[in-house]
Design a protein around this motif. Structure first.
Motif, PDB file in Angstrom:
ATOM      1  N   PRO A  21      44.555 -74.751  42.115  1.00  0.00           N
ATOM      2  CA  PRO A  21      43.980 -75.196  43.399  1.00  0.00           C
ATOM      3  C   PRO A  21      43.167 -76.484  43.270  1.00  0.00           C
ATOM      4  O   PRO A  21      43.121 -77.286  44.198  1.00  0.00           O
ATOM      5  N   VAL A  22      42.532 -76.686  42.115  1.00  0.00           N
ATOM      6  CA  VAL A  22      41.740 -77.896  41.893  1.00  0.00           C
ATOM      7  C   VAL A  22      42.652 -79.120  41.844  1.00  0.00           C
ATOM      8  O   VAL A  22      42.386 -80.156  42.474  1.00  0.00           O
ATOM      9  N   GLU A  24      45.502 -79.435  43.195  1.00  0.00           N
ATOM     10  CA  GLU A  24      46.041 -79.661  44.535  1.00  0.00           C
ATOM     11  C   GLU A  24      45.038 -80.402  45.417  1.00  0.00           C
ATOM     12  O   GLU A  24      45.395 -81.329  46.147  1.00  0.00           O
ATOM     13  N   ARG A  25      43.772 -80.024  45.344  1.00  0.00           N
ATOM     14  CA  ARG A  25      42.749 -80.697  46.152  1.00  0.00           C
ATOM     15  C   ARG A  25      42.559 -82.149  45.719  1.00  0.00           C
ATOM     16  O   ARG A  25      42.370 -83.033  46.548  1.00  0.00           O
ATOM     17  N   LEU A  26      42.627 -82.400  44.416  1.00  0.00           N
ATOM     18  CA  LEU A  26      42.441 -83.760  43.903  1.00  0.00           C
ATOM     19  C   LEU A  26      43.637 -84.661  44.180  1.00  0.00           C
ATOM     20  O   LEU A  26      43.508 -85.883  44.239  1.00  0.00           O
ATOM     21  N   GLU A  30      43.541 -82.387  37.251  1.00  0.00           N
ATOM     22  CA  GLU A  30      42.154 -82.466  36.812  1.00  0.00           C
ATOM     23  C   GLU A  30      42.143 -82.714  35.296  1.00  0.00           C
ATOM     24  O   GLU A  30      43.056 -82.317  34.572  1.00  0.00           O
ATOM     25  N   ASP A 181      51.085 -87.834  49.764  1.00  0.00           N
ATOM     26  CA  ASP A 181      50.594 -86.901  50.773  1.00  0.00           C
ATOM     27  C   ASP A 181      51.761 -86.008  51.163  1.00  0.00           C
ATOM     28  O   ASP A 181      52.599 -86.375  51.993  1.00  0.00           O
ATOM     29  N   LYS A 186      51.361 -81.135  45.087  1.00  0.00           N
ATOM     30  CA  LYS A 186      50.299 -82.083  45.425  1.00  0.00           C
ATOM     31  C   LYS A 186      49.536 -82.545  44.195  1.00  0.00           C
ATOM     32  O   LYS A 186      49.096 -83.684  44.113  1.00  0.00           O
ATOM     33  N   GLY A 187      49.379 -81.665  43.224  1.00  0.00           N
ATOM     34  CA  GLY A 187      48.588 -81.991  42.047  1.00  0.00           C
ATOM     35  C   GLY A 187      49.275 -82.902  41.055  1.00  0.00           C
ATOM     36  O   GLY A 187      48.666 -83.278  40.049  1.00  0.00           O
ATOM     37  N   ASN A 347      45.856 -69.615  51.813  1.00  0.00           N
ATOM     38  CA  ASN A 347      45.667 -70.642  50.792  1.00  0.00           C
ATOM     39  C   ASN A 347      45.074 -70.113  49.500  1.00  0.00           C
ATOM     40  O   ASN A 347      45.199 -70.756  48.458  1.00  0.00           O
ATOM     41  N   ASP A 348      44.421 -68.962  49.541  1.00  0.00           N
ATOM     42  CA  ASP A 348      43.860 -68.415  48.306  1.00  0.00           C
ATOM     43  C   ASP A 348      44.844 -67.527  47.555  1.00  0.00           C
ATOM     44  O   ASP A 348      44.506 -66.951  46.529  1.00  0.00           O
ATOM     45  N   ARG A 353      51.596 -71.333  47.050  1.00  0.00           N
ATOM     46  CA  ARG A 353      51.598 -72.619  46.355  1.00  0.00           C
ATOM     47  C   ARG A 353      52.844 -72.754  45.474  1.00  0.00           C
ATOM     48  O   ARG A 353      53.471 -73.819  45.427  1.00  0.00           O
TER      49      ARG A 353
END
Length: 394
Positions: A21-22, A24-26, A30, A181, A186-187, A347-348, A353
Motif C-alpha cells: 500500500p505504501v 501504491e500511495r507513493l 518505497e 497515473d 501504481k507502485g 482498499n484495505d 490490489r
C-alpha cells in the motif's frame, strides 16, 4: 536447485507485503522495497559474473519474480523488468558495460524498448530524440535502454525500418514527474522519459536485429547458455512471471479470506459447493500457468545448452506458451476474485490490489496474443508466416 535469492527475500516477506500500500500511495517503490531487492541480489541474477552477477538459470529468475509478485505486485514487476536488463547489457560492447558497472555492479538499468525515438547518425554516433512511456522502476535507475528507429541525415526513419537499443546515462534523459497515473501497478513508477538532442556514441547503440536473431549473443563470446536463450523468451520472462505471481498472491489472500467467511445468504463458503468448485478450478489453472511458463523457459535453455538453436517455429510456440500462461492465470484469478464478496474490493483488502495489478500487467504489449497466435498457428501448419509485424517479438 536452491534459490538463495528467493529464500533471502522470503525472510523479508512480511516487510515486502506491508510495503504494497505504501508503494501504491507513493507511485513508486518505497526505499525499503528497493533495498530488499538490492540486498538480495535479485537484479543481478542475470548479470555476468565478471560484474558480480549470478548468470542464473531463467527458471530461477522467473521463480524469484513470481515469489516477490505474490507479496506485492509492484515490487515484483520492478524486479522482473529491471532484472532482465543486465541480461541484454551482457550482450552490449565491453566499453558500455564498464561505463555502467565499472564503479558499481549494483547499478540498475531502466527501459522501455518501444522504438519511440529517432537516432540520427553523426560523426562517432547519433543525435537522439524522442519520448517514451512506461519506464518501470526508473526512479531507482542510473542508466536506461531506449528503443529507437535509425534515422537518415535529416532525422527521418530509414526504410525499411531499422531498430536500435540505445544506452543512455541518467544525465542525458528526463523523467517526467506526474506521468504515471493508472489503475494498477501504481507502485512501479513507470513514468515517461524524454530525450532531447542527446549525443549517443556508437558503442552505446545495439542493433535490435542482432539481439533478436541471437547474433549479439554469439558475438559477445559469452559461454553461459542463459545468454543464448532467445530474446523473445528472455524479455517477457520477468513480465509474465510477475503477472502469474500476482495471480498466486490473489489466490493466497482469497484462501485466507474465504476460510471463515459467511456469505450474505448465511452459508459458510466452506459449505458452498459452487464456490469450492470455482476455487479448485482456479487454483489448478494458476498452477498450470506457472508450470507451462517455466517449462517453456527450461526447454529453451536446454536446447541452447546442448548446442542447438531455437528455430522460428520454436520461438513462436514459446511466445504462445508465455502469452497464454499470463491470460490463463488472470482469467482464473477473475473467477475467485469475483467470488470474494464486496468487502474484497475495499482498499484495505490486498485482493483488489492484486486484481488491479494483474490486469494492468496483462495489458503490456508482450501479452497481446493476436500476431503471436497467428504466427505460431501458421508454423504448426508448416506454412511460412508473413514478414513484418506478424514476426514482431518472435
Amino acid at each position: 536447485m536452491t534459490n538463495r535469492v528467493l529464500n533471502t527475500l522470503m525472510e523479508r516477506a512480511e516487510e515486502i507485503r506491508a510495503l504494497g500500500p505504501v508503494n501504491e500511495r507513493l507511485g513508486r517503490l518505497e526505499e525499503p522495497a528497493v533495498k530488499a531487492l538490492r540486498d538480495s541480489g535479485a537484479i543481478r541474477m542475470l548479470q555476468p559474473r565478471t560484474y558480480g552477477g549470478m548468470e542464473a538459470h531463467p527458471r530461477e529468475f522467473a521463480e524469484t519474480v513470481m515469489g516477490i509478485s505474490a507479496l506485492d505486485g509492484s515490487t515484483g514487476w520492478v524486479a522482473g523488468i529491471v532484472g532482465v536488463h543486465p541480461w541484454e547489457m551482457a550482450l552490449a560492447s565491453p566499453e558500455v558495460q564498464r561505463e555502467v558497472w565499472g564503479d558499481d555492479p549494483d547499478t540498475w538499468i531502466a527501459s522501455p524498448y518501444a522504438p519511440m525515438g529517432v537516432a540520427r547518425p553523426v560523426d562517432g554516433g547519433y543525435v537522439f530524440n524522442g519520448r517514451w512511456q512506461f519506464s518501470s522502476g526508473t526512479d531507482h535507475c542510473d542508466w536506461i535502454f531506449l528503443g529507437a528507429l535509425l534515422g537518415d541525415t535529416d532525422g527521418k526513419p530509414v526504410q525499411p525500418p531499422a531498430g536500435l537499443h540505445m544506452v543512455l546515462p541518467r544525465r542525458d534523459y528526463e523523467i517526467v514527474e506526474g506521468s504515471w497515473d493508472v489503475a494498477g501497478l501504481k507502485g512501479t513508477g513507470s513514468k515517461d522519459i524524454i530525450v532531447r538532442d542527446a549525443f549517443v556514441p556508437e558503442h552505446r547503440a545495439l542493433p535490435f536485429a542482432k539481439v533478436i536473431s541471437g547474433e549479439a549473443a554469439r558475438e559477445s563470446g559469452l559461454d553461459d547458455p542463459v545468454y543464448h536463450v532467445p530474446f523473445s523468451c528472455m524479455f517477457p520472462l520477468g513480465i509474465t512471471a510477475a503477472v502469474i505471481g500476482m495471480a498466486e498472491g490473489a489466490l493466497a489472500h482469497h484462501l485466507a479470506y474465504q476460510r471463515d467467511r459467511i456469505q450474505i445468504t448465511g452459508t459458510k463458503v466452506r459449505d458452498d459447493p459452487y464456490s469450492l468448485y470455482a476455487l479448485s478450478e482456479a487454483a489448478e489453472e494458476i498452477a498450470t500457468s506457472r508450470i507451462r511458463f517455466l517449462d517453456n523457459a527450461c526447454r529453451m535453455y536446454d536446447t541452447v545448452a546442448a548446442g542447438g538453436e531455437v528455430t522460428f517455429a520454436g520461438r513462436a510456440a514459446g511466445r504462445r506458451a508465455q502469452v497464454r500462461a499470463a491470460w490463463r492465470a488472470v482469467q482464473a484469478m477473475n473467477e475467485i476474485v469475483l467470488r470474494s464478496g464486496g468487502n474484497a474490493m475495499r482498499n484495505d483488502n490486498p485482493i483488489q490490489r492484486f486484481w488491479r495489478d494483474a490486469h494492468v500487467g496483462l495489458a503490456h504489449a508482450i501479452h497481446v496474443p493476436g500476431s503471436v497466435y497467428h504466427a505460431s498457428a501458421l508454423t504448426d501448419l508448416d506454412i511460412e508466416p508473413p514478414q513484418g509485424p506478424m514476426r514482431s517479438m518472435i
